[in-house]
Scaffold this motif. Structure first.
Motif, short mmCIF file in Angstrom:
data_model
loop_
_atom_site.label_atom_id
_atom_site.label_comp_id
_atom_site.label_asym_id
_atom_site.label_seq_id
_atom_site.Cartn_x
_atom_site.Cartn_y
_atom_site.Cartn_z
N LEU A 67 0.82 -1.20 0.00
CA LEU A 67 0.00 0.00 0.00
C LEU A 67 0.87 1.27 0.00
N GLY A 68 0.51 2.20 -0.90
CA GLY A 68 1.21 3.48 -0.94
C GLY A 68 2.51 3.45 -1.70
N ARG A 69 2.77 2.40 -2.47
CA ARG A 69 4.00 2.31 -3.24
C ARG A 69 3.70 1.91 -4.68
N GLY A 70 4.62 2.27 -5.57
CA GLY A 70 4.45 1.85 -6.96
C GLY A 70 4.96 2.87 -7.95
N HIS A 71 4.27 3.01 -9.07
CA HIS A 71 4.67 3.91 -10.14
C HIS A 71 3.41 4.50 -10.78
N ALA A 72 3.60 5.33 -11.80
CA ALA A 72 2.47 5.96 -12.50
C ALA A 72 2.60 5.72 -13.99
N ARG A 73 1.49 5.87 -14.67
CA ARG A 73 1.49 5.80 -16.13
C ARG A 73 0.72 6.99 -16.68
N LEU A 74 1.16 7.45 -17.84
CA LEU A 74 0.49 8.55 -18.54
C LEU A 74 -0.26 8.02 -19.75
N PHE A 75 -1.46 8.56 -19.94
CA PHE A 75 -2.28 8.21 -21.11
C PHE A 75 -2.73 9.50 -21.79
N LEU A 76 -2.78 9.48 -23.11
CA LEU A 76 -3.28 10.61 -23.88
C LEU A 76 -4.53 10.18 -24.62
N ASP A 77 -5.67 10.73 -24.21
CA ASP A 77 -6.96 10.32 -24.76
C ASP A 77 -7.12 8.80 -24.72
N GLY A 78 -6.66 8.18 -23.63
CA GLY A 78 -6.80 6.75 -23.44
C GLY A 78 -5.67 5.91 -23.99
N GLY A 137 -1.73 12.30 -31.41
CA GLY A 137 -2.18 13.61 -30.96
C GLY A 137 -3.32 13.53 -29.97
N GLY A 138 -3.77 14.69 -29.54
CA GLY A 138 -4.83 14.79 -28.55
C GLY A 138 -4.43 15.74 -27.45
N ASP A 139 -5.36 16.04 -26.53
CA ASP A 139 -5.02 16.97 -25.44
C ASP A 139 -5.51 16.50 -24.07
N GLY A 140 -6.13 15.31 -24.00
CA GLY A 140 -6.62 14.81 -22.72
C GLY A 140 -5.58 13.92 -22.05
N LEU A 141 -4.81 14.49 -21.12
CA LEU A 141 -3.75 13.76 -20.45
C LEU A 141 -4.26 13.18 -19.12
N THR A 142 -3.98 11.90 -18.87
CA THR A 142 -4.38 11.23 -17.65
C THR A 142 -3.17 10.58 -16.99
N ALA A 143 -3.01 10.79 -15.69
CA ALA A 143 -1.99 10.09 -14.90
C ALA A 143 -2.70 9.13 -13.96
N ARG A 144 -2.20 7.90 -13.86
CA ARG A 144 -2.84 6.86 -13.05
C ARG A 144 -1.78 6.16 -12.21
#
Length: 271
Positions: free
Chosen positions: A105-116, A139-146
């Protein structure tokens, strides 16, 4: 004769011990099963693994909202190329040396997605997103960090992934940025931090070399104010406004941040 009979018995006991040892840890070691780490931690049995995934093929690992990892996402155009992306996380730390291990819990990494669409994996709070990578992914402009655990499951609360979104483009109809010169001498920047949110939103403060800069910062939690490049610091008692004054006697781009909460407050551009 007795020694000859003992050898097969020793071999049998050794084989049994090895088999039991392998079964005790599931047949493979994990990066978390180190001296001082319990077997329960090495098993990574935190939260509840759901049958649903995050939309990119990673199973959701649901935890209680109280104390769960969370994040906010800030994106700023880079003066040379692309964008600078910052993840401000809470109840979470990046553990690049443990990727592929058990979920803690509370450890790990992140990933970035652009429009999914997947863009990159992050092992720290800062990432430079080149324009060429955005073009290469369509292309696209919807950036998501998870946020993800070390075993690549996605942290989730109420069956929804722990994530934050931002736009690479300015919202339609938004006013043009104010490019009027900053007053001098004596530029004052007033900033408030409340529940992990910075007001006004982090941007750039332009000053001329030799200008006296006053940073007036109020935080709802005890923290430390730090000006990179100038190595200026001040303690931030909870609920009190603190003024940090200094002379901007060198040119460049300097980040103003908080240490404990790792929040970007503003960028000083000294010309």
């Amino acid at each position: 004769m007795t020694r000859a009979r003992t050898r097969p018995a020793l071999a049998l006991l050794t084989a049994v011990a090895l088999a039991l040892g392998a079964g005790a840890c599931g047949g493979r070691a994990t990066t978390h099963h180190k001296p001082g780490t319990s077997h329960e931690q090495a098993g990574g049995s935190v939260g509840r693994l759901l049958t649903a995934d995050d939309g990119s093929g990673s199973r959701l690992r649901q935890v209680d909202a109280d104390g769960a990892p969370s994040l906010t996402l800030a994106v700023r155009p880079d003066s040379e190329d692309g964008w600078n992306v910052h993840l401000a996380v809470r109840n979470f730390r990046f553990t690049p040396d443990s990727v592929g291990g058990a979920a803690l819990l509370g450890r790990g990494h992140a990933r970035l997605f652009l429009d999914g669409r997947p863009l990159a994996r992050l092992y720290g709070p800062w990432y430079h997103l080149p324009a060429s990578l955005v073009r290469a992914t369509g292309g696209g402009d919807g950036l998501t960090a998870r946020l993800y655990a070390d075993d690549h499951t996605a942290w989730a609360v109420d069956a929804a992934p722990v994530q934050a979104t931002a736009s690479l483009a300015a919202p339609a109809g938004s006013p043009a940025p104010d490019r009027s010169p900053s007053p001098r001498p004596g530029t004052t920047v007033t900033i408030e931090v409340d529940d992990g949110r910075v007001s006004p939103r982090p941007g750039r403060t332009e000053v001329d070399k030799g200008t006296t800069v006053e940073l007036r910062v109020r935080s709802d939690r005890a923290d430390t104010l730090h000006v990179h490049g100038y190595d200026k610091e001040a303690r931030l008692p909870a609920g009190k406004t603190v003024t940090l004054a200094f002379t901007a006697d060198r040119t460049g781009l300097f980040e103003v941040e908080t240490h404990e909460s790792d929040l970007l407050l503003t960028q000083l551009v000294v010309r």
